[in-house]
Design a protein around this motif. Structure first.
Motif, PDB file in Angstrom:
ATOM      1  N   ALA A 288      42.143  40.741  28.150  1.00  0.00           N
ATOM      2  CA  ALA A 288      40.888  40.364  28.373  1.00  0.00           C
ATOM      3  C   ALA A 288      40.599  38.711  28.354  1.00  0.00           C
ATOM      4  O   ALA A 288      39.714  38.332  28.972  1.00  0.00           O
ATOM      5  N   LEU A 289      41.647  38.083  27.834  1.00  0.00           N
ATOM      6  CA  LEU A 289      41.569  36.520  27.872  1.00  0.00           C
ATOM      7  C   LEU A 289      41.814  36.029  29.408  1.00  0.00           C
ATOM      8  O   LEU A 289      41.121  34.873  29.566  1.00  0.00           O
TER       9      LEU A 289
ATOM     10  N   THR B  54      40.132  36.847  31.640  1.00  0.00           N
ATOM     11  CA  THR B  54      38.923  36.715  32.553  1.00  0.00           C
ATOM     12  C   THR B  54      38.128  35.530  32.111  1.00  0.00           C
ATOM     13  O   THR B  54      36.852  35.781  32.350  1.00  0.00           O
ATOM     14  N   GLY B  55      38.529  35.032  30.940  1.00  0.00           N
ATOM     15  CA  GLY B  55      37.786  33.884  30.605  1.00  0.00           C
ATOM     16  C   GLY B  55      37.018  33.991  28.988  1.00  0.00           C
ATOM     17  O   GLY B  55      36.717  33.362  28.334  1.00  0.00           O
ATOM     18  N   GLY B  56      36.959  35.483  28.519  1.00  0.00           N
ATOM     19  CA  GLY B  56      36.446  35.762  27.293  1.00  0.00           C
ATOM     20  C   GLY B  56      37.541  35.757  26.341  1.00  0.00           C
ATOM     21  O   GLY B  56      38.659  35.881  26.578  1.00  0.00           O
ATOM     22  N   VAL B  57      37.102  35.953  24.781  1.00  0.00           N
ATOM     23  CA  VAL B  57      37.866  36.095  23.780  1.00  0.00           C
ATOM     24  C   VAL B  57      37.468  37.197  23.264  1.00  0.00           C
ATOM     25  O   VAL B  57      36.468  37.263  22.828  1.00  0.00           O
ATOM     26  N   PRO B  58      38.271  38.363  23.146  1.00  0.00           N
ATOM     27  CA  PRO B  58      37.932  39.619  22.391  1.00  0.00           C
ATOM     28  C   PRO B  58      37.949  39.220  20.870  1.00  0.00           C
ATOM     29  O   PRO B  58      38.666  38.511  20.323  1.00  0.00           O
ATOM     30  N   LYS B  59      36.866  39.946  20.185  1.00  0.00           N
ATOM     31  CA  LYS B  59      36.679  39.926  18.822  1.00  0.00           C
ATOM     32  C   LYS B  59      37.693  40.384  18.095  1.00  0.00           C
ATOM     33  O   LYS B  59      38.177  39.975  16.870  1.00  0.00           O
TER      34      LYS B  59
ATOM     35  N   PRO C  60      36.758  27.842  22.341  1.00  0.00           N
ATOM     36  CA  PRO C  60      37.222  27.836  23.791  1.00  0.00           C
ATOM     37  C   PRO C  60      38.500  27.043  23.902  1.00  0.00           C
ATOM     38  O   PRO C  60      39.503  27.441  24.686  1.00  0.00           O
TER      39      PRO C  60
ATOM     40  N   ALA D  89      41.474  28.838  22.956  1.00  0.00           N
ATOM     41  CA  ALA D  89      41.579  30.194  24.076  1.00  0.00           C
ATOM     42  C   ALA D  89      42.521  29.444  25.531  1.00  0.00           C
ATOM     43  O   ALA D  89      43.256  30.324  25.849  1.00  0.00           O
ATOM     44  N   ASP D  90      42.076  28.455  25.498  1.00  0.00           N
ATOM     45  CA  ASP D  90      42.810  27.789  26.908  1.00  0.00           C
ATOM     46  C   ASP D  90      44.221  27.463  26.314  1.00  0.00           C
ATOM     47  O   ASP D  90      45.058  27.660  27.390  1.00  0.00           O
TER      48      ASP D  90
ATOM     49  N   ARG E 134      46.118  30.620  26.658  1.00  0.00           N
ATOM     50  CA  ARG E 134      46.287  31.030  27.830  1.00  0.00           C
ATOM     51  C   ARG E 134      47.619  30.183  28.825  1.00  0.00           C
ATOM     52  O   ARG E 134      48.186  31.096  29.341  1.00  0.00           O
TER      53      ARG E 134
END
Length: 345
Positions: free
Chosen positions: A297-298, A300-305, A325, A328-329, A332
């Motif tokens: 899911a990462l 697509t730009g989001g971060v799953p909980k 964020p 997250a980058d 990725r």
């Protein structure tokens, strides 16, 4: 006990002969006439100090000493100076080696993938610190790092310490999780950097040797831990060594803040057990195969909980500890160094 004090105060305490001394009320001693002498009587005034400075220090001192500061002595001048814009790595050096972080790195990051059929490298308890994880101290002759140095022609007397060889990743990964007080609960009553190699029927092996076997078989690794994982001083090699050993995720009850961030910076995923749960309460032994799904899911730009963790015939939702964020980058891109290099490109 240790105290930090100005030089005059150090002398005053020495004259008094004890730290248990009130300089305002108690004298330091007596002069030749039997009069009591207090600290205020011998403490130099600002004017006295300035007069000594004026008589002792001049601008010519600095002009003379720093005029040739960049020339160096004959030893410095005799050093061979490589040419070119890129550092020339000495392939024979056991102190500084080219690190593998950028080997095979594509210009653009590849999509994040779920972690499938991973094995557990270590099951750890509460308050495992970076001192347990990071290489530190002298290098023992019978350790994986000692064996490596001996194989490269280094005499035992010249092994030195992990700190002095921190520029050699081959030494450092052999010392990661090698603390003699580490308790890997995969083993019964064994302390030190050991684990079970499930590729070899669960036989005992050093963490380094088992890691190399798993990486050769392209099997990812995970670590299970308790509360306050990575507490203590935040050493970079606690995260670097973890990543180079092939660990893709750490599942803990809680993390020390900086180590959690450092793990992400090395491309290692920090996950937390559900609130109030741990490996023991979930019935996990560490012998299971682990799969962690939902990470994609990462992409697509989001971060799953939460992510679904499947361990043998058990499963649970683990909390994702990618908290910003920016983190997250980093994840990725496979780590902060890859992110920065791609930003420069």
């Amino acid at each position: 006990m240790n105290y930090l004090a100005s030089p005059p105060l150090v002398v005053a305490y020495a004259l008094a002969g004890t730290m248990d001394h009130d300089f305002e009320k108690d004298s330091i001693g007596k002069d030749t006439n039997g009069n009591e002498v207090f600290l205020k009587d011998i403490w130099p005034t600002t004017e006295e100090i300035q007069s000594v400075i004026n008589a002792s220090i001049s601008s010519e001192m600095f002009t003379k000493d720093y005029a040739t500061v960049f020339e160096g002595d004959h030893r410095w001048k005799s050093l061979a100076t490589p040419v070119g814009k890129v550092f020339e790595w000495d392939l024979k050096s056991t102190y500084v080696r080219k690190p593998p972080y950028f080997e095979g790195m594509p210009r653009n990051p590849e999509p994040v993938k779920d972690i499938l059929k991973a094995r557990v490298m270590a099951v750890l308890g509460d308050s495992v610190t970076t001192d347990h994880i990071s290489p530190a101290g002298n290098i023992k002759a019978d350790s994986p790092a000692g064996t490596y140095l001996a194989e490269h022609g280094i005499d035992r007397a010249d092994f030195n310490s992990y700190g002095s060889r921190r520029g050699n990743h081959e030494v450092m990964i052999r010392g990661t999780f090698a603390n003699i007080r580490l308790k890997n609960l995969l083993l019964d009553g064994v302390e030190g950097g050991f684990t079970k190699n499930f590729l070899d029927g669960g036989s005992q092996a050093t963490i380094y040797d088992a890691s190399m076997a798993y990486q050769a078989a392209k099997i990812p690794l995970v670590i299970l831990a308790g509360k306050e994982y990575g507490s203590g001083s935040s050493r970079d090699w606690a995260a670097k060594g973890t990543a180079l050993l092939g660990v893709k995720a750490v599942i803990a009850e809680s993390f020390e803040r900086i180590h959690r961030s450092n793990l992400i910076g090395m491309g290692v995923l920090p996950l937390q057990f559900p609130t109030g749960e741990n490996a023991a309460s979930l019935g996990l032994t560490g012998t299971e195969e682990f799969s962690i799904v939902g990470i994609e899911a990462l992409n697509t730009g989001g971060v799953p909980k939460v992510l679904k963790v499947i361990a043998g015939d058990k499963s649970f939702d683990a909390v994702v500890r990618i908290d910003t964020p920016g983190e997250a980058d980093y994840y990725r891109h496979g780590g902060i160094m890859q992110y920065v290099l791609r930003s420069l490109l």
